[in-house]
Design a protein around this motif. Structure first.
Motif, PDB file in Angstrom:
ATOM      1  N   GLU A 118      -3.112  -1.184 -16.062  1.00  0.00           N
ATOM      2  CA  GLU A 118      -2.783  -1.648 -14.715  1.00  0.00           C
ATOM      3  C   GLU A 118      -1.366  -1.250 -14.324  1.00  0.00           C
ATOM      4  O   GLU A 118      -1.114  -0.838 -13.182  1.00  0.00           O
TER       5      GLU A 118
ATOM      6  N   GLY B  51       1.560   4.590 -10.213  1.00  0.00           N
ATOM      7  CA  GLY B  51       1.079   5.843  -9.646  1.00  0.00           C
ATOM      8  C   GLY B  51       1.202   7.026 -10.578  1.00  0.00           C
ATOM      9  O   GLY B  51       1.300   8.174 -10.128  1.00  0.00           O
TER      10      GLY B  51
ATOM     11  N   ARG C  91      -1.390   2.276 -13.309  1.00  0.00           N
ATOM     12  CA  ARG C  91      -1.973   2.447 -11.971  1.00  0.00           C
ATOM     13  C   ARG C  91      -0.989   2.006 -10.892  1.00  0.00           C
ATOM     14  O   ARG C  91      -0.841   2.675  -9.864  1.00  0.00           O
ATOM     15  N   TRP C  92      -0.299   0.890 -11.108  1.00  0.00           N
ATOM     16  CA  TRP C  92       0.659   0.398 -10.121  1.00  0.00           C
ATOM     17  C   TRP C  92       1.819   1.363  -9.918  1.00  0.00           C
ATOM     18  O   TRP C  92       2.370   1.463  -8.822  1.00  0.00           O
TER      19      TRP C  92
ATOM     20  N   ARG D 178      -1.889   7.498  -4.520  1.00  0.00           N
ATOM     21  CA  ARG D 178      -2.315   6.589  -3.444  1.00  0.00           C
ATOM     22  C   ARG D 178      -2.833   5.322  -4.107  1.00  0.00           C
ATOM     23  O   ARG D 178      -3.857   5.338  -4.790  1.00  0.00           O
ATOM     24  N   ARG D 179      -2.153   4.212  -3.894  1.00  0.00           N
ATOM     25  CA  ARG D 179      -2.429   3.022  -4.696  1.00  0.00           C
ATOM     26  C   ARG D 179      -1.953   1.756  -3.984  1.00  0.00           C
ATOM     27  O   ARG D 179      -1.337   1.831  -2.917  1.00  0.00           O
ATOM     28  N   THR D 180      -2.224   0.628  -4.600  1.00  0.00           N
ATOM     29  CA  THR D 180      -1.642  -0.639  -4.185  1.00  0.00           C
ATOM     30  C   THR D 180      -0.921  -1.232  -5.386  1.00  0.00           C
ATOM     31  O   THR D 180      -1.382  -1.093  -6.528  1.00  0.00           O
ATOM     32  N   THR D 181       0.194  -1.868  -5.126  1.00  0.00           N
ATOM     33  CA  THR D 181       1.006  -2.470  -6.184  1.00  0.00           C
ATOM     34  C   THR D 181       1.317  -3.913  -5.791  1.00  0.00           C
ATOM     35  O   THR D 181       1.715  -4.171  -4.653  1.00  0.00           O
TER      36      THR D 181
ATOM     37  N   ALA E  17      -3.962   9.305  -8.035  1.00  0.00           N
ATOM     38  CA  ALA E  17      -3.312   8.101  -8.559  1.00  0.00           C
ATOM     39  C   ALA E  17      -2.107   7.698  -7.721  1.00  0.00           C
ATOM     40  O   ALA E  17      -1.695   6.541  -7.732  1.00  0.00           O
TER      41      ALA E  17
ATOM     42  N   GLU F 136       0.738   5.130   0.482  1.00  0.00           N
ATOM     43  CA  GLU F 136      -0.159   6.162   0.993  1.00  0.00           C
ATOM     44  C   GLU F 136       0.540   7.449   1.361  1.00  0.00           C
ATOM     45  O   GLU F 136      -0.108   8.444   1.661  1.00  0.00           O
TER      46      GLU F 136
ATOM     47  N   ARG G 114       0.843  -1.187   0.000  1.00  0.00           N
ATOM     48  CA  ARG G 114       0.000   0.000   0.000  1.00  0.00           C
ATOM     49  C   ARG G 114       0.885   1.246   0.000  1.00  0.00           C
ATOM     50  O   ARG G 114       1.754   1.395   0.868  1.00  0.00           O
TER      51      ARG G 114
END
Length: 229
Positions: free
Chosen positions: A178, A184, A181-182, A78-81, A76, A57, A55
């Motif tokens: 994806e 950021g 997104r990963w 703040r994300r999860t990878t 973007a 953050e 995570r």
């Protein structure tokens, strides 16, 4: 940077633990320097075990007189990878020795007592982790020893993007969206502009034949087209 470079570099820095793991983490998640430095135990664990994703953050940076923690500049950020299996195994072994592993708010990476050099006794898990010092005193000397000229820490992030995007359509179950997104990225277009050229320019159009063959074999389920308008 090639996979072999990451392997050699991380193995060399394993003699200065946990910096070999840190290199592997950066290369296999694409996190930025400040994002890596701000990670806590909670960011990589779930229900007391290493999670399947990290995570992101917050980010931390050095400022005059100390350190400043920032929130991502864009939504973007703040994300999860995803965390690859081998990296999760590495993290599990590392956390087993982490003195604050039961404190979710504890820093994931340790700081270092000034002047301690490579002595593992110089690691201080209550001191702010300084990735700038790691780069200066460990990462750059390791690059020099391996003859890797012109490589920067940020190239580990580029490595992650390059590997992930190059694998799209070759077995990796992910899309360019994806990967964007990963990483950021503030926008999908940023990923396309920087890395779009890495996509395979020779698509396998034979898949269209497979689709048509499957359709011909199932003509009984075809519904008549309706004209709209």
């Amino acid at each position: 940077m090639q996979p072999a470079h990451v392997v050699k570099l991380s193995r060399l820095l394993d003699s200065h633990a946990p910096y070999g793991l840190l290199v592997r983490f950066a290369a296999h998640t694409g996190l930025r320097e400040g994002e890596l430095a701000a990670l806590t135990v909670a960011d990589v664990t779930s229900m007391g075990r290493v999670a399947s994703e990290v995570r992101v953050e917050r980010s931390v940076r050095r400022v005059k007189g100390g350190w400043k923690t920032d929130t991502p500049k864009t939504a973007a950020g703040r994300r999860t990878t995803p965390l690859p299996r081998a990296l999760r195994d590495d993290l599990a072994a590392y956390l087993a020795e982490h003195p604050h592993r039961d404190d979710p708010s504890a820093a994931l990476w340790p700081g270092r007592i000034p002047g301690s050099g490579g002595d593992p006794r110089g690691l201080d898990y209550d001191r702010q982790f300084d990735i700038g010092s790691v780069i200066r005193y460990y990462f750059k000397p390791a690059l020099k020893e391996l003859g890797l000229i012109g490589v920067r820490w940020h190239d580990l992030r580029h490595y992650y993007a390059t590997v992930m995007i190059s694998m799209i359509g070759k077995g990796a179950q992910c899309t360019l969206y994806e990967v964007s997104r990963w990483m950021g990225h503030a926008s999908y277009q940023t990923t396309v502009d920087v890395y779009g050229h890495l996509l395979d320019a020779r698509p396998n159009v034979d898949i269209l034949d497979d689709i048509m063959s499957a359709a011909e074999a199932d003509l009984t389920n075809v519904q008549p087209l309706r004209r709209h308008g």
